[in-house]
Design an enzyme around this catalytic site. Structure first.
Site, short mmCIF file in Angstrom:
data_model
loop_
_atom_site.label_atom_id
_atom_site.label_comp_id
_atom_site.label_asym_id
_atom_site.label_seq_id
_atom_site.Cartn_x
_atom_site.Cartn_y
_atom_site.Cartn_z
N LYS A 129 42.61 43.31 31.04
CA LYS A 129 41.34 44.02 31.21
C LYS A 129 40.78 44.44 29.85
O LYS A 129 41.49 44.38 28.83
CB LYS A 129 41.57 45.23 32.12
N TYR A 173 36.42 42.57 43.20
CA TYR A 173 36.84 43.85 43.79
C TYR A 173 36.13 44.15 45.11
O TYR A 173 35.98 45.31 45.48
CB TYR A 173 36.60 44.98 42.80
N ASN A 195 44.49 50.63 33.59
CA ASN A 195 45.88 50.16 33.65
C ASN A 195 46.10 48.75 33.08
O ASN A 195 47.03 48.05 33.47
CB ASN A 195 46.41 50.28 35.09
N HIS A 200 45.34 43.26 35.51
CA HIS A 200 45.27 42.99 36.95
C HIS A 200 46.34 41.95 37.26
O HIS A 200 46.59 41.05 36.46
CB HIS A 200 43.90 42.43 37.32
N GLU A 217 41.53 34.70 44.33
CA GLU A 217 41.20 35.11 42.96
C GLU A 217 41.23 33.93 41.98
O GLU A 217 40.37 33.81 41.12
CB GLU A 217 42.17 36.19 42.51
P1 IDP Z 1 46.19 46.86 41.80
O1 IDP Z 1 45.35 46.54 40.59
O2 IDP Z 1 47.51 47.47 41.43
O3 IDP Z 1 46.34 45.69 42.74
P2 IDP Z 1 44.15 47.90 43.59
O4 IDP Z 1 44.38 48.83 44.73
O5 IDP Z 1 43.85 46.48 43.91
O6 IDP Z 1 45.41 48.02 42.60
O7 IDP Z 1 42.96 48.51 42.73
C1 IDP Z 1 42.27 47.78 41.74
C2 IDP Z 1 42.09 48.66 40.51
O8 IDP Z 1 41.32 49.83 40.85
C3 IDP Z 1 43.39 49.24 39.93
O9 IDP Z 1 44.07 48.34 39.09
C4 IDP Z 1 42.89 50.46 39.20
O10 IDP Z 1 42.29 50.11 37.94
C5 IDP Z 1 41.80 50.97 40.14
N1 IDP Z 1 42.34 51.93 41.13
C6 IDP Z 1 43.03 51.64 42.26
N2 IDP Z 1 43.33 52.74 42.97
C7 IDP Z 1 42.81 53.77 42.27
C8 IDP Z 1 42.80 55.21 42.52
O11 IDP Z 1 43.32 55.73 43.52
N3 IDP Z 1 42.17 55.96 41.58
C9 IDP Z 1 41.59 55.43 40.48
N4 IDP Z 1 41.57 54.11 40.21
C10 IDP Z 1 42.17 53.28 41.10
MG MG Z 2 44.90 44.70 43.84
#
Ligand code: IDP
Ligand code: MG
Length: 168
Positions: free
Chosen positions: A11, A51, A123, A126, A137
């Site tokens: 990212k 997303y 984070n 992805h 994807e």
């Molecule tokens: P993942 O990336 O671990 O698969 P997802 O639930 O698919 O997690 O969410 C996509 C992205 O959205 C995450 O990588 C993170 O950057 C953000 N995100 C997900 N859940 C939260 C949350 O509860 N608070 C803030 N940001 C979140």
């Molecule tokens: Mg995800």
């Protein structure tokens, strides 16, 4: 274990913080094969499609700003396809939990992620979380000719109907 493909995106924070080499080194611990790699700019259409399942989340507007680079003044990302036995699980393990504060400190997200004051999980990478997701994807981020393996069925289209840029 079954051979499978998974999508990784470094990212904008990963690029901004010059973490690309470090992340690739960590991912290479998986012994998986890289079968596709691209540096690209993420526009809002790609962000929304990638997303789309999160559109109702309160953090969604911030999340699209994040992946399109508006939080970092850096709209490049690096997209990669890894292939091999248990690729999805192996990469998710190296990535660590979604919340960087809960992620194993040795994982990529645990070591390099943070939570913004807005609450968004910044984070670094992805990683696809299921076979269904990785297929959707990979097809979104890569064309069949950008991957060195025949992952999914293809069809041919007439190139004359396509306007595209070539080197002059
Ligand atoms: P993942 O990336 O671990 O698969 P997802 O639930 O698919 O997690 O969410 C996509 C992205 O959205 C995450 O990588 C993170 O950057 C953000 N995100 C997900 N859940 C939260 C949350 O509860 N608070 C803030 N940001 C979140
Ligand atoms: Mg995800």
């Amino acid at each position: 274990m079954k051979e499978e493909a998974t999508l990784v995106i470094i990212k904008p924070d990963g690029l901004k913080k010059s973490l690309t080499g470090n992340i690739l080194s960590r991912l290479s611990e998986s012994k998986l094969k890289i079968i596709g790699a691209r540096i690209l700019k993420v526009d809002i259409a790609l962000a929304n499609e990638h997303y789309r399942h999160l559109q109702k989340e309160p953090f969604y507007p911030e999340l699209t700003k994040y992946i399109t680079g508006q939080l970092h003044g850096e709209n490049r990302v690096m997209a990669l396809v890894y292939f091999g036995e248990g690729a999805i699980t192996k990469v998710r393990e190296l990535a660590g939990a979604t919340n960087p504060e809960e992620a194993d400190p040795v994982s990529i997200r645990g070591a390099f992620g943070r939570i913004l004051t807005t609450g968004l999980f910044e984070n670094v990478i992805h990683a696809s979380s299921s076979n269904e997701e990785s297929e959707r994807e990979i097809k979104l981020w890569f064309g069949p000719d950008e991957i060195v393996q025949e992952l999914y069925p293809v069809k041919e289209i007439n190139p004359e109907s396509l306007k595209r840029r070539v080197w002059k």
